[in-house]
Design a protein around this motif. Structure first.
Motif, PDB file in Angstrom:
ATOM      1  N   ARG A  26      14.444 -16.435  43.671  1.00 20.94           N
ATOM      2  CA  ARG A  26      15.246 -15.287  44.117  1.00 20.94           C
ATOM      3  C   ARG A  26      16.279 -15.754  45.133  1.00 20.94           C
ATOM      4  O   ARG A  26      15.949 -16.446  46.084  1.00 20.94           O
ATOM      5  CB  ARG A  26      14.361 -14.202  44.747  1.00 20.94           C
ATOM      6  CG  ARG A  26      13.394 -13.546  43.763  1.00 20.94           C
ATOM      7  CD  ARG A  26      14.142 -12.725  42.732  1.00 20.94           C
ATOM      8  NE  ARG A  26      13.283 -12.078  41.745  1.00 20.94           N
ATOM      9  CZ  ARG A  26      12.928 -12.616  40.586  1.00 20.94           C
ATOM     10  NH1 ARG A  26      13.325 -13.841  40.268  1.00 20.94           N
ATOM     11  NH2 ARG A  26      12.182 -11.937  39.731  1.00 20.94           N
ATOM     12  N   THR A  28      19.090 -14.424  47.831  1.00 24.25           N
ATOM     13  CA  THR A  28      19.569 -13.290  48.621  1.00 24.25           C
ATOM     14  C   THR A  28      20.948 -13.654  49.159  1.00 24.25           C
ATOM     15  O   THR A  28      21.080 -14.551  49.993  1.00 24.25           O
ATOM     16  CB  THR A  28      18.611 -12.963  49.778  1.00 24.25           C
ATOM     17  OG1 THR A  28      17.321 -12.674  49.229  1.00 24.25           O
ATOM     18  CG2 THR A  28      19.113 -11.760  50.568  1.00 24.25           C
ATOM     19  N   GLN A 110      21.814  -9.838  39.098  1.00 23.38           N
ATOM     20  CA  GLN A 110      21.234  -8.979  40.124  1.00 23.38           C
ATOM     21  C   GLN A 110      19.930  -8.372  39.615  1.00 23.38           C
ATOM     22  O   GLN A 110      19.859  -7.927  38.473  1.00 23.38           O
ATOM     23  CB  GLN A 110      22.220  -7.864  40.472  1.00 23.38           C
ATOM     24  CG  GLN A 110      21.754  -6.947  41.574  1.00 23.38           C
ATOM     25  CD  GLN A 110      22.775  -5.863  41.847  1.00 23.38           C
ATOM     26  OE1 GLN A 110      23.914  -5.915  41.359  1.00 23.38           O
ATOM     27  NE2 GLN A 110      22.387  -4.888  42.639  1.00 23.38           N
ATOM     28  N   THR A 112      16.803  -5.525  40.188  1.00 20.50           N
ATOM     29  CA  THR A 112      16.585  -4.218  40.800  1.00 20.50           C
ATOM     30  C   THR A 112      15.423  -4.319  41.780  1.00 20.50           C
ATOM     31  O   THR A 112      14.609  -5.254  41.690  1.00 20.50           O
ATOM     32  CB  THR A 112      16.302  -3.165  39.714  1.00 20.50           C
ATOM     33  OG1 THR A 112      15.185  -3.603  38.942  1.00 20.50           O
ATOM     34  CG2 THR A 112      17.502  -2.994  38.810  1.00 20.50           C
ATOM     35  N   PRO A 113      15.299  -3.393  42.732  1.00 21.17           N
ATOM     36  CA  PRO A 113      14.282  -3.520  43.778  1.00 21.17           C
ATOM     37  C   PRO A 113      12.868  -3.770  43.257  1.00 21.17           C
ATOM     38  O   PRO A 113      12.136  -4.553  43.848  1.00 21.17           O
ATOM     39  CB  PRO A 113      14.387  -2.189  44.524  1.00 21.17           C
ATOM     40  CG  PRO A 113      15.818  -1.806  44.368  1.00 21.17           C
ATOM     41  CD  PRO A 113      16.193  -2.250  42.983  1.00 21.17           C
ATOM     42  N   HIS A 114      12.461  -3.162  42.129  1.00 18.91           N
ATOM     43  CA  HIS A 114      11.099  -3.377  41.645  1.00 18.91           C
ATOM     44  C   HIS A 114      10.887  -4.766  41.039  1.00 18.91           C
ATOM     45  O   HIS A 114       9.770  -5.155  40.777  1.00 18.91           O
ATOM     46  CB  HIS A 114      10.706  -2.288  40.641  1.00 18.91           C
ATOM     47  CG  HIS A 114      11.349  -2.420  39.300  1.00 18.91           C
ATOM     48  ND1 HIS A 114      12.595  -1.908  39.026  1.00 18.91           N
ATOM     49  CD2 HIS A 114      10.931  -3.028  38.161  1.00 18.91           C
ATOM     50  CE1 HIS A 114      12.912  -2.181  37.767  1.00 18.91           C
ATOM     51  NE2 HIS A 114      11.921  -2.857  37.227  1.00 18.91           N
ATOM     52  N   HIS A 116      12.039  -7.594  42.609  1.00 19.81           N
ATOM     53  CA  HIS A 116      12.019  -8.583  43.697  1.00 19.81           C
ATOM     54  C   HIS A 116      10.646  -9.207  43.711  1.00 19.81           C
ATOM     55  O   HIS A 116      10.364 -10.206  44.149  1.00 19.81           O
ATOM     56  CB  HIS A 116      12.305  -7.942  45.051  1.00 19.81           C
ATOM     57  CG  HIS A 116      13.722  -7.487  45.191  1.00 19.81           C
ATOM     58  ND1 HIS A 116      14.258  -7.163  46.403  1.00 19.81           N
ATOM     59  CD2 HIS A 116      14.701  -7.271  44.300  1.00 19.81           C
ATOM     60  CE1 HIS A 116      15.509  -6.766  46.254  1.00 19.81           C
ATOM     61  NE2 HIS A 116      15.799  -6.830  44.969  1.00 19.81           N
TER      62      HIS A 116
END
Length: 116
Positions: A26, A28, A110, A112-114, A116
């Motif tokens: 990941r 950031t 990119q 999505t939040p779920h 991560h």
């Protein structure tokens, strides 16, 4: 120009060679005043950093990383920022190691939040 990368989390869409960045890695991203930088980790990468510039939809940066086997490596990457139909961001990358032999292309998108 595609929107800012600041605060976005991106992940590779496919695994690279063994021991390198992969789908569990990941990134950031941060962006301010033409500068871009990111932290990354996951998979075989314990800790990675990249720093560079953005001009329009083009990124130019250098990266350095520490792997789980204790080895370090660094390189240079040029990326194109693409906005996907669903509004997410994709980076189409061309990279080359500077600390050793090898080069290639990759795609990060990119998450999505779920995811991560």
């Amino acid at each position: 120009m595609a929107r800012s990368l600041d605060g976005l989390v991106l992940a590779p869409v496919a695994d690279q060679a063994p021991g390198q960045v992969g789908t569990r890695t990941r990134f950031t991203y941060h962006e301010r005043d033409g500068a871009v930088w990111a932290e990354y980790e996951g998979g075989d990468v314990v800790r990675g950093r990249l720093v560079g510039t953005r001009e329009g939809d083009r990124l130019d940066f250098r990266y350095v990383q520490l792997k789980t086997d204790g080895g370090t490596s660094s390189g240079h990457c040029a990326s194109t920022v693409v906005e996907l139909p669903d509004g997410r961001v994709r980076l189409e990358e061309t990279w080359e190691w500077e600390s050793r032999r090898g080069s290639g292309t990759s795609v990060v998108e990119q998450v999505t939040p779920h995811e991560h």
